[in-house]
Scaffold this motif. Structure first.
Motif, PDB file in Angstrom:
ATOM      1  N   TYR A 279      67.454   4.099   0.185  1.00 46.12           N
ATOM      2  CA  TYR A 279      68.174   3.513  -0.948  1.00 46.12           C
ATOM      3  C   TYR A 279      69.260   2.599  -0.401  1.00 46.12           C
ATOM      4  N   ILE A 280      69.267   1.362  -0.891  1.00 47.72           N
ATOM      5  CA  ILE A 280      70.229   0.361  -0.427  1.00 47.72           C
ATOM      6  C   ILE A 280      70.952  -0.217  -1.641  1.00 47.72           C
ATOM      7  N   ARG A 281      72.277  -0.181  -1.604  1.00 53.52           N
ATOM      8  CA  ARG A 281      73.108  -0.823  -2.633  1.00 53.52           C
ATOM      9  C   ARG A 281      73.312  -2.269  -2.196  1.00 53.52           C
ATOM     10  N   ILE A 282      72.952  -3.222  -3.068  1.00 56.75           N
ATOM     11  CA  ILE A 282      73.076  -4.651  -2.768  1.00 56.75           C
ATOM     12  C   ILE A 282      74.095  -5.244  -3.738  1.00 56.75           C
ATOM     13  N   ILE A 283      75.173  -5.764  -3.159  1.00 62.53           N
ATOM     14  CA  ILE A 283      76.264  -6.323  -3.958  1.00 62.53           C
ATOM     15  C   ILE A 283      76.398  -7.797  -3.613  1.00 62.53           C
ATOM     16  N   SER A 284      76.214  -8.661  -4.600  1.00 62.72           N
ATOM     17  CA  SER A 284      76.407 -10.099  -4.370  1.00 62.72           C
ATOM     18  C   SER A 284      77.707 -10.524  -5.035  1.00 62.72           C
ATOM     19  N   LYS A 285      78.423 -11.426  -4.343  1.00 60.30           N
ATOM     20  CA  LYS A 285      79.729 -11.892  -4.832  1.00 60.30           C
ATOM     21  C   LYS A 285      79.789 -13.409  -4.792  1.00 60.30           C
ATOM     22  N   ASP A 286      80.672 -13.959  -5.631  1.00 58.72           N
ATOM     23  CA  ASP A 286      80.878 -15.405  -5.611  1.00 58.72           C
ATOM     24  C   ASP A 286      81.986 -15.748  -4.617  1.00 58.72           C
ATOM     25  N   SER A 287      82.433 -16.989  -4.623  1.00 57.67           N
ATOM     26  CA  SER A 287      83.391 -17.471  -3.623  1.00 57.67           C
ATOM     27  C   SER A 287      84.773 -16.844  -3.732  1.00 57.67           C
ATOM     28  N   VAL A 288      85.128 -16.317  -4.897  1.00 57.48           N
ATOM     29  CA  VAL A 288      86.442 -15.667  -5.044  1.00 57.48           C
ATOM     30  C   VAL A 288      86.338 -14.145  -5.043  1.00 57.48           C
ATOM     31  N   GLY A 289      85.166 -13.620  -4.750  1.00 54.56           N
ATOM     32  CA  GLY A 289      84.995 -12.176  -4.625  1.00 54.56           C
ATOM     33  C   GLY A 289      84.597 -11.444  -5.890  1.00 54.56           C
ATOM     34  N   VAL A 290      84.273 -12.168  -6.949  1.00 55.59           N
ATOM     35  CA  VAL A 290      83.828 -11.543  -8.188  1.00 55.59           C
ATOM     36  C   VAL A 290      82.389 -11.056  -7.994  1.00 55.59           C
ATOM     37  N   ILE A 291      82.130  -9.817  -8.372  1.00 52.64           N
ATOM     38  CA  ILE A 291      80.792  -9.238  -8.220  1.00 52.64           C
ATOM     39  C   ILE A 291      79.849  -9.847  -9.249  1.00 52.64           C
ATOM     40  N   LEU A 292      78.768 -10.443  -8.744  1.00 52.21           N
ATOM     41  CA  LEU A 292      77.756 -11.055  -9.607  1.00 52.21           C
ATOM     42  C   LEU A 292      76.636 -10.079  -9.924  1.00 52.21           C
ATOM     43  N   ASP A 293      76.289  -9.247  -8.953  1.00 55.95           N
ATOM     44  CA  ASP A 293      75.214  -8.277  -9.130  1.00 55.95           C
ATOM     45  C   ASP A 293      75.485  -7.075  -8.238  1.00 55.95           C
TER      46      ASP A 293
END
Length: 151
Positions: free
Chosen positions: A72-86
């Motif tokens: 199980y892998i948690r995948i966290i994507s963020k934008d340029s200011v660190g806001v979590i997108l997914d």
């Protein structure tokens, strides 16, 4: 230019074009002592990558010391200011449930398993963090973890 040189030039172009696998980005983070700790955040910087809603893959390089059939892998994507997108939890199956054979490509006792992510990174994604969610302090047998973004 004579016919032989022309044919060689055409052959060279065809061979060099066939060698590319259509990837925009691929990177692996090696894990010390082949152990992935529960607090080890693997961060991939995508600032310079042009993302165009293309297939994205997660990959695990593992060996015979890995004692589970999945990861199980948690995948966290963020934008340029660190806001979590997914923020998604992915179940990556590493071994065939019936035969127990490792899935993916390998050599010796080391294997690499790629799997498509259930979402796409978009243009606003600037970093991706991978965390293991296996309820173990240390996952032994994990050599490296990575992502691959295709054209």
């Amino acid at each position: 230019m004579n016919k032989v040189n022309y044919c060689l030039l055409v052959l060279l172009i065809l061979v060099s074009g066939a060698c590319t696998d259509g990837r925009i980005y691929e990177d692996f983070k090696s894990l010390p002592n082949q152990n992935w700790g529960v607090s080890d955040s693997l961060i991939f910087d995508l600032q310079e990558v042009e993302l165009i809603n293309t297939p994205d893959l997660v990959a695990v390089k593992f060996n015979e010391d890995y004692s589970f059939s999945n990861c199980y892998i948690r995948i966290i994507s963020k934008d340029s200011v660190g806001v979590i997108l997914d923020n998604t939890l992915v179940n990556l199956i590493l071994f065939d449930p019936k035969s127990g054979e490792p899935l993916g490509e390998g050599f010796g006792n080391s294997y690499t398993r790629y799997d498509t992510l259930p979402f796409l990174f978009d243009q606003s994604t600037k970093s991706v963090t991978l965390l293991q969610y296996m309820r173990q302090d240390q996952l032994s047998g994990v050599e490296a973890v990575g992502i691959k973004i295709l054209k």
